[in-house]
Motif scaffolding. Structure first.
Motif, short mmCIF file in Angstrom:
data_model
loop_
_atom_site.label_atom_id
_atom_site.label_comp_id
_atom_site.label_asym_id
_atom_site.label_seq_id
_atom_site.Cartn_x
_atom_site.Cartn_y
_atom_site.Cartn_z
N ALA A 146 0.82 -1.21 0.00
CA ALA A 146 0.00 0.00 0.00
C ALA A 146 0.85 1.26 0.00
N THR A 147 2.12 1.17 -0.45
CA THR A 147 2.99 2.35 -0.45
C THR A 147 2.59 3.36 -1.52
N GLY A 148 1.94 2.91 -2.59
CA GLY A 148 1.44 3.84 -3.60
C GLY A 148 0.05 4.34 -3.27
N GLY A 149 -0.77 3.45 -2.72
CA GLY A 149 -2.13 3.82 -2.38
C GLY A 149 -3.02 2.61 -2.28
N LEU A 150 -4.31 2.88 -2.21
CA LEU A 150 -5.32 1.85 -1.95
C LEU A 150 -6.52 2.08 -2.86
N ILE A 151 -7.05 0.98 -3.40
CA ILE A 151 -8.34 1.00 -4.10
C ILE A 151 -9.23 -0.02 -3.42
N GLN A 152 -10.36 0.44 -2.91
CA GLN A 152 -11.30 -0.47 -2.25
C GLN A 152 -12.62 -0.49 -3.02
N ILE A 153 -13.04 -1.70 -3.40
CA ILE A 153 -14.25 -1.91 -4.19
C ILE A 153 -15.31 -2.53 -3.29
N PHE A 154 -16.50 -1.94 -3.28
CA PHE A 154 -17.62 -2.48 -2.52
C PHE A 154 -18.65 -3.04 -3.52
N THR A 155 -19.03 -4.29 -3.32
CA THR A 155 -20.03 -4.90 -4.20
C THR A 155 -21.42 -4.41 -3.82
N ARG A 156 -22.41 -4.77 -4.64
CA ARG A 156 -23.76 -4.24 -4.49
C ARG A 156 -24.31 -4.52 -3.09
N LYS A 157 -24.91 -3.51 -2.49
CA LYS A 157 -25.33 -3.61 -1.09
C LYS A 157 -26.80 -4.01 -0.99
N THR A 158 -27.16 -4.49 0.18
CA THR A 158 -28.55 -4.80 0.48
C THR A 158 -29.29 -3.51 0.83
N VAL A 159 -30.60 -3.50 0.63
CA VAL A 159 -31.42 -2.32 0.91
C VAL A 159 -32.73 -2.75 1.53
N THR A 160 -33.37 -1.80 2.21
CA THR A 160 -34.72 -2.02 2.70
C THR A 160 -35.71 -1.65 1.60
N GLY A 161 -36.65 -2.56 1.30
CA GLY A 161 -37.57 -2.36 0.19
C GLY A 161 -37.25 -3.33 -0.93
N ASN A 162 -38.00 -3.24 -2.01
CA ASN A 162 -37.86 -4.16 -3.13
C ASN A 162 -37.49 -3.38 -4.39
N THR A 163 -36.35 -3.73 -4.98
CA THR A 163 -35.90 -3.07 -6.21
C THR A 163 -35.31 -4.10 -7.16
N ALA A 164 -35.35 -3.78 -8.44
CA ALA A 164 -34.69 -4.58 -9.47
C ALA A 164 -33.89 -3.64 -10.36
N ASP A 165 -32.83 -4.15 -10.94
CA ASP A 165 -31.97 -3.35 -11.82
C ASP A 165 -31.54 -4.25 -12.97
N LEU A 166 -32.15 -4.04 -14.14
CA LEU A 166 -31.92 -4.88 -15.32
C LEU A 166 -31.36 -4.02 -16.44
N THR A 167 -30.22 -4.44 -17.02
CA THR A 167 -29.58 -3.69 -18.10
C THR A 167 -29.21 -4.64 -19.24
N VAL A 168 -29.52 -4.22 -20.46
CA VAL A 168 -29.12 -4.95 -21.66
C VAL A 168 -28.39 -3.97 -22.57
N GLY A 169 -27.21 -4.36 -23.05
CA GLY A 169 -26.42 -3.49 -23.91
C GLY A 169 -25.91 -4.22 -25.14
N VAL A 170 -25.95 -3.55 -26.29
CA VAL A 170 -25.46 -4.09 -27.55
C VAL A 170 -24.66 -3.00 -28.24
N GLY A 171 -23.49 -3.37 -28.80
CA GLY A 171 -22.68 -2.34 -29.43
C GLY A 171 -21.77 -2.86 -30.51
N SER A 172 -20.93 -1.97 -31.00
CA SER A 172 -19.95 -2.33 -32.02
C SER A 172 -18.81 -3.12 -31.39
#
Length: 636
Positions: A163-189
């Motif tokens: 960690a002498t240069g620095g730190l990168i910390q990644i947090f994965t998707r969190k839990t929430v109160t309530g009901n949600t959905a997140d749907l993504t579709v992508g098409v490209g070159s």
């Protein structure tokens, strides 16, 4: 007015006044038996502008004494990028070293450090592998990421080795109160296809989230030149995640997090036949179990058990013969930590045990490493004064010199409610990787040649920084001078055997400014650095003098638009690839349209002006490319 940052067991308060800035009484982590776990706990309910990595405690990003950046889920969805590597490339102080396009092996350099000088954490658990000392960051799709925190500059006194240069910390998707959905579709070159689905449900006692993602691209040959296969190399990745959180009362929570990614990246090599086929397969997996309890308004505890597995398979098919090499690192960690808030500041102390193993088809001379750590920290804020002290002890089982003691002092003084001067000094270390220490001799034609050095010393560093910050509620700027001096730095000699070359120095100036008001979002940064061998004064390779970034975004009615510009100056590179990589500037753009409350359309254009450049000497970058996406995000 006293404003509580939402938390579960981690006490942190922000005192707001009529002044534009906020003074944070941030309560650092007091841990017993861990170096990492509480960050993920605090993050579960952190406010968008709060960070937990700079002091191992929840605080506003502008109150962090080390230079810190937070990338929220909203930032990710607005950014004109399709992968995590490009997202990080647009951040101030970061130089990305990627050997090809999407999914190719990547190293992250912060403030003149090497890739093994950047510690990568996922949900508080170290991802760096034993073999190379780096992390398979490129294998984590953005669909699985909730937020990212970047701390620039040495933080070994908080996190230990790498960690002498620095730190990168990644947090994965969190839990929430309530009901949600997140749907993504992508098409490209360029053969781009993306799909992701995340479902989250919960009440005040039980919350869970689960998701899957797929992405693929087939655009370019990884390398250029007459000696490599000119075929188009592709990448694909499948991943999934799940998280469960149970809060039976206001003082207790426990749960689990799991994610796995499986990626395949086609590659090239200048050392085989032109029609040779090479590809890499990566599997990254993380499982964490945790329990947290707040004993009183001053004392809280966190227990974590985790395992990260990083497997890398390299396959080469040449002259009708197929050969596969496997490298798999497992990081197993147990942690128990506490936080205590006294009337005279916040004390933190702790210890951790990390067991790492390397399973490989290569006969490494040593296959495991144990790291036992203990630390002590203190934070004090009074009127205009802000003080952060950290000390840490690490013992690594396999090294000739096993014991390492690091410390850090960071201080800030508020000249006015909006102006602050900052200073910091610390030391750190980077343990040699197993490739450098224990890789077996290479044998050919009846002769064997050394390829590692078991007598390597551990790299050591001394780091200093001076800075000034001007911060209002929605905009501000920070200028920092940094100076890292390395001893016993490791580099390959003419025979490609790692040696301690002596002394090196990375010094420079970093300027960062931000603005977010009236629908505008601006982020700009520039870094000038010199990274030299202190004995010969030669510039070290793959360290550009200049990097800069400019991001300009605007939201109006149903439309959102953003354009990014990243530049990098010339830099030296490996003699095997010509010894030089030219500088470049690249534009990326994105437009979103909110079709309805739950449906959003998006168009991302990468490398807008189709710039032909090399991320590393001899490697190709993505040409101009388009990705059209549809996002559906209902809640009920």
């Amino acid at each position: 007015m006293l404003k509580k940052i939402p938390h579960s067991g981690l006490s942190a308060c922000v005192y707001t006044t009529s002044a534009p800035t906020r003074t944070l009484i941030s309560l650092s982590i007091i841990g017993v038996l861990s170096a990492y776990g509480v960050q993920a706990w605090a993050q579960e309910n952190a406010e968008p502008d709060a960070v937990v990595s700079a002091a191992r405690a929840t605080q506003a990003v502008t109150d962090a004494l080390p230079s810190t950046t937070v990338i929220t889920r909203t930032d990710i969805e607005l950014a004109p990028v399709n992968d995590i590597v490009t997202l990080l490339q647009r951040q101030v102080g970061i130089n990305v070293r990627q050997s090809g396009a999407h999914g190719a092996m990547t190293g992250i350099s912060i403030r003149g450090g090497d890739a093994q000088h950047t510690l990568i954490l996922v949900d508080g658990v170290p991802l760096n592998n034993l073999s190379a000392g780096s992390a398979s960051l490129e294998q984590i799709p953005l669909a699985l990421v909730e937020r990212i925190e970047i701390v620039r500059g040495n933080v070994s006194a908080l996190y230990g080795s790498q960690a002498t240069g620095g730190l990168i910390q990644i947090f994965t998707r969190k839990t929430v109160t309530g009901n949600t959905a997140d749907l993504t579709v992508g098409v490209g070159s360029e053969g781009q296809r993306q799909f992701s689905a995340q479902l989250s449900m919960g009440n005040n006692q039980v919350q869970w989230t689960a998701g899957v993602a797929h992405e693929q691209v087939k655009a370019i040959s990884a390398q250029k030149g007459a000696l490599v296969n000119p075929d188009v190399d592709g990448y694909r990745n499948n991943s999934g995640n799940i998280g469960v959180r149970i809060t039976p009362n206001d003082t207790t929570e426990f749960g689990a997090r799991f994610f796995q990614t499986n990626g395949r990246n086609d590659d090239d090599s200048v050392y085989g036949p032109v029609d040779g086929i090479e590809y890499n397969k990566n599997r990254t997996q993380n499982l964490t179990l945790y329990a947290n309890h707040q004993w009183s308004s001053q004392l809280s505890s966190a227990l974590n058990l985790s395992q990260v597995s990083d497997r890398y398979d390299y396959t080469s098919i040449a002259y009708g013969v197929s050969d596969t090499s496997r490298y798999e690192t497992k990081n197993q960690q147990i942690s128990l930590q506490n936080q205590w808030n006294s009337h005279f500041g916040t004390w933190n102390f702790g210890a951790s045990h990390l067991h790492q193993t390397l399973d490989s088809t290569i006969g490494f001379l040593t296959k495991s490493r144990n790291t036992d750590s203990a630390w002590l920290g203190y934070q004090y804020e009074q009127n205009r004064h802000h003080l952060q002290l950290n000390g840490r002890f690490d013992r690594l089982s396999d090294l000739n010199s096993k014991n390492f003691l690091t410390g850090a002092i960071n201080y800030g003084y508020d000249i006015t409610p909006t102006w602050r001067v900052l200073a910091g000094y610390s030391n750190g270390f980077v343990a040699p990787s197993f490739n450098q220490l224990y890789y077996p001799p290479y044998c050919y034609g009846g002769y064997c040649y050394d390829s590692s050095n078991p007598n390597l010393k551990t790299e050591k560093a001394n780091y200093a920084q001076l800075g000034v910050q001007w911060a209002q509620a929605h905009y501000g700027a920070r200028v920092t001078y940094f100076d890292t001096r390395y001893r016993d730095k490791i580099a390959n000699d003419a025979n490609y055997i790692p040696q301690n070359i002596g002394r090196a120095r990375a010094k420079g100036v970093e300027a960062h400014a931000w603005y977010g008001l009236n629908g505008w979002n601006v982020d700009a940064g520039v870094t000038y650095q010199e990274v030299r061998d202190r004995d010969t004064h030669a510039l070290l390779i793959r360290q550009p003098r200049w990097t800069s970034n400019l991001s300009l975004g605007k939201t109006w009615h149903r439309w959102q638009g953003q354009i990014d510009w990243q530049t990098r100056s010339n830099m030296g590179d490996s003699p095997s690839y010509g010894g030089h990589a030219a500088g470049y500037g690249v534009f990326n753009a994105r437009v979103n349209y909110q079709l309805s409350k739950d449906v959003k359309l998006g168009l991302t254009v990468g490398n807008l002006f189709n710039r032909d450049y090399e991320p590393l000497a001899g490697y190709n970058a993505m040409p101009r490319n388009f990705l059209f996406s549809v996002n559906y995000k209902p809640s009920w």
